[in-house]
Design a protein around this motif. Structure first.
Motif, PDB file in Angstrom:
ATOM      1  N   GLY A  99      33.360  39.585  36.264  1.00  0.00           N
ATOM      2  CA  GLY A  99      34.785  39.958  35.448  1.00  0.00           C
ATOM      3  C   GLY A  99      35.073  38.827  34.701  1.00  0.00           C
ATOM      4  O   GLY A  99      36.156  38.489  34.856  1.00  0.00           O
ATOM      5  N   PHE A 100      34.289  38.111  33.979  1.00  0.00           N
ATOM      6  CA  PHE A 100      34.866  37.187  32.890  1.00  0.00           C
ATOM      7  C   PHE A 100      34.798  37.490  31.640  1.00  0.00           C
ATOM      8  O   PHE A 100      33.838  38.385  31.387  1.00  0.00           O
ATOM      9  N   ALA A 122      45.403  36.439  34.038  1.00  0.00           N
ATOM     10  CA  ALA A 122      43.957  36.538  34.420  1.00  0.00           C
ATOM     11  C   ALA A 122      43.863  36.036  35.939  1.00  0.00           C
ATOM     12  O   ALA A 122      44.823  35.369  36.209  1.00  0.00           O
ATOM     13  N   LYS A 123      43.221  36.548  36.564  1.00  0.00           N
ATOM     14  CA  LYS A 123      43.202  36.487  38.103  1.00  0.00           C
ATOM     15  C   LYS A 123      42.635  35.013  38.292  1.00  0.00           C
ATOM     16  O   LYS A 123      41.434  34.570  37.589  1.00  0.00           O
ATOM     17  N   SER A 124      42.691  34.469  39.482  1.00  0.00           N
ATOM     18  CA  SER A 124      42.272  33.040  39.820  1.00  0.00           C
ATOM     19  C   SER A 124      40.866  33.453  40.212  1.00  0.00           C
ATOM     20  O   SER A 124      40.180  34.409  40.677  1.00  0.00           O
ATOM     21  N   TRP A 125      39.836  32.115  40.319  1.00  0.00           N
ATOM     22  CA  TRP A 125      38.490  32.383  40.556  1.00  0.00           C
ATOM     23  C   TRP A 125      38.595  32.186  42.284  1.00  0.00           C
ATOM     24  O   TRP A 125      39.050  31.164  42.799  1.00  0.00           O
ATOM     25  N   GLU A 131      33.653  33.972  44.533  1.00  0.00           N
ATOM     26  CA  GLU A 131      33.112  34.388  42.888  1.00  0.00           C
ATOM     27  C   GLU A 131      32.324  32.931  42.579  1.00  0.00           C
ATOM     28  O   GLU A 131      31.567  33.067  41.863  1.00  0.00           O
ATOM     29  N   CYS A 132      32.890  31.948  43.042  1.00  0.00           N
ATOM     30  CA  CYS A 132      32.465  30.579  42.707  1.00  0.00           C
ATOM     31  C   CYS A 132      31.068  30.446  43.331  1.00  0.00           C
ATOM     32  O   CYS A 132      30.117  29.946  42.729  1.00  0.00           O
TER      33      CYS A 132
END
Length: 325
Positions: free
Chosen positions: A40-41, A145-148, A152-153
Motif C-alpha cells: 500500500g505505497f 498516510a498511515k505510518s510504516w 511492513e518494513c
C-alpha cells in the motif's frame, strides 16, 4: 492482501516464476509494482547505490509514480537525506521517515512537501564489501498516510533481499550463463559494475588480477559506449555489450564475457561458411546457398582450416561452437 507468511510466500513464488522469463531490470520493475499493491505505497524510487560514511552514491535509478525531476531534486539535498543517514548507521534495517517527526532537515522537509511524500521507508540489500547494492525507497502520500509498521518494513526488507537474488538468477541474465563459461553483469554508463561482480571475478579474475572495487577495469569500461561484440585478443576474451531495452531510464549496459575460441578469429563470412560446412553441405552447396563463387568458398575453406588448426571435416565440426554467431 494482508501481510504475513502466506502473503510473502505468494510474492516470492510469483517473483520466481517471473524470473524464469524476465530480464533482471524488468523483474525489478515488476516487483516494485507488485509491492506497491501488497504494502500500500503510492510511489517508489529504486536502483543501485553504495553507502559510505559520507553519504550515498546512486549509480542507476528509476521511479514509480513520481515526476521526472525527482532524482535531480534529491541530488540537491542528498547530504540532508535522513533515510540515507539511518541506513548508513543501521545498514541491515529498513529506514523510516515521517514529515511529522521531530528530527528534520531543510532538504528532507522540502523533498517531502514538494512531492507530498509524508511517510517514507528505504530497504536495501545488505551492503557488502563497499559495492553497489539494490535499494527500494517506498512512499506514502498525503497528510492522512498511515505510518510504516515494523511488519511492513520487515516484509519490504526481506522482499528486497529476495529480489536481488532473483535478479542474479533470472534466465539468460546476470549470474546465469547463456553460453557455458560466460558471465553477464550490469553496469552504469560511467563504468560502475553491479549485480554479479563476484561471479565475474571468480570466472575472469585472472584476466585483471589487480582489479578491485566496483569500477570496471579500464578496458571493459571503455567498451560500455559501444554496443556490439568485441574480440579482445590480448585478453583472450569476447565481450558483448548491449543496452537494456525497455529500461532506458536507468541507462544501464549489459556486458557478457566469455573466453576467446579460435572460431572468434574467423571473419563474419568465414563463420557463415564454416557453419554451412559443419552442417554437412558440400562446397558447391555452400556456394549456391550463400551466393558465392565456388573459388571463393574454396579459398575461405582453406583459411578456415588454417585458423581453426584442423585438417578434415570431422575436426571442423568439433571446432564450430553450437549457437555461435
Amino acid at each position: 492482501m494482508g501481510l504475513g507468511i502466506a502473503s510473502f510466500s505468494r510474492f516470492i513464488t510469483e517473483m520466481n516464476h517471473e524470473a524464469s522469463h524476465m530480464r533482471a531490470e524488468e523483474l525489478a520493475r515488476w516487483a516494485v509494482t507488485e509491492l506497491s499493491v501488497a504494502l500500500g505505497f503510492d510511489a517508489a524510487w529504486y536502483g543501485w547505490a553504495r553507502l559510505h560514511p559520507a553519504g550515498v552514491d546512486v549509480f542507476a535509478n528509476a521511479t514509480h509514480q513520481l515526476p521526472d525531476d525527482f532524482f535531480t531534486t534529491w541530488q540537491r539535498m542528498a547530504d540532508q537525506d535522513l533515510l540515507a543517514r539511518s541506513k548508513i548507521e543501521h545498514p541491515r534495517h529498513a529506514a523510516i521517515y515521517s514529515r511529522k517527526q521531530r528530527q528534520q532537515t531543510d532538504g528532507m522537509a522540502d523533498l517531502s512537501d514538494r512531492y507530498g511524500l509524508t511517510r517514507m521507508t528505504t530497504a536495501m540489500e545488505n551492503p557488502s564489501g563497499g559495492l553497489p547494492n539494490f535499494y527500494l525507497s517506498s512512499y506514502r502520500v498525503g497528510n492522512r498516510a498511515k505510518s510504516w509498521s515494523p511488519e511492513e518494513c520487515e516484509f519490504l526488507q526481506c522482499a528486497v533481499s529476495h529480489l536481488t537474488a532473483a535478479m542474479k538468477l533470472s534466465t539468460a541474465e546476470p549470474g546465469r550463463a547463456a553460453v557455458p563459461g560466460s558471465v553477464t553483469i550490469l553496469a552504469s554508463r560511467d563504468g560502475i559494475g553491479f549485480l554479479c561482480l563476484d561471479a565475474l571475478r571468480e570466472q575472469f579474475g585472472d584476466v585483471w588480477p589487480r582489479w578491485t572495487g566496483d569500477n570496471l577495469p579500464e578496458q571493459l569500461a571503455s567498451l560500455i559506449g559501444h554496443p556490439g561484440t568485441h574480440v579482445l585478443t590480448d585478453r583472450n576474451l569476447v565481450v558483448s555489450v548491449e543496452t537494456t531495452p525497455g529500461f532506458e531510464d536507468m541507462d544501464l549496459r549489459r556486458l557478457t564475457l566469455r573466453r576467446l575460441n579460435r572460431f572468434d578469429l574467423l571473419t563474419r563470412r568465414e563463420r557463415e561458411v564454416a557453419r554451412e560446412l559443419a552442417g554437412g553441405k558440400s562446397a558447391k552447396e555452400v556456394a549456391r546457398h550463400l551466393g558465392l563463387a565456388p573459388a571463393t568458398v574454396r579459398n575461405q575453406t582453406q583459411s578456415i582450416y588454417q585458423k581453426l588448426e584442423v585438417d578434415n571435416r570431422a575436426a571442423l565440426v568439433a571446432a564450430v561452437p553450437a549457437g555461435t554467431g
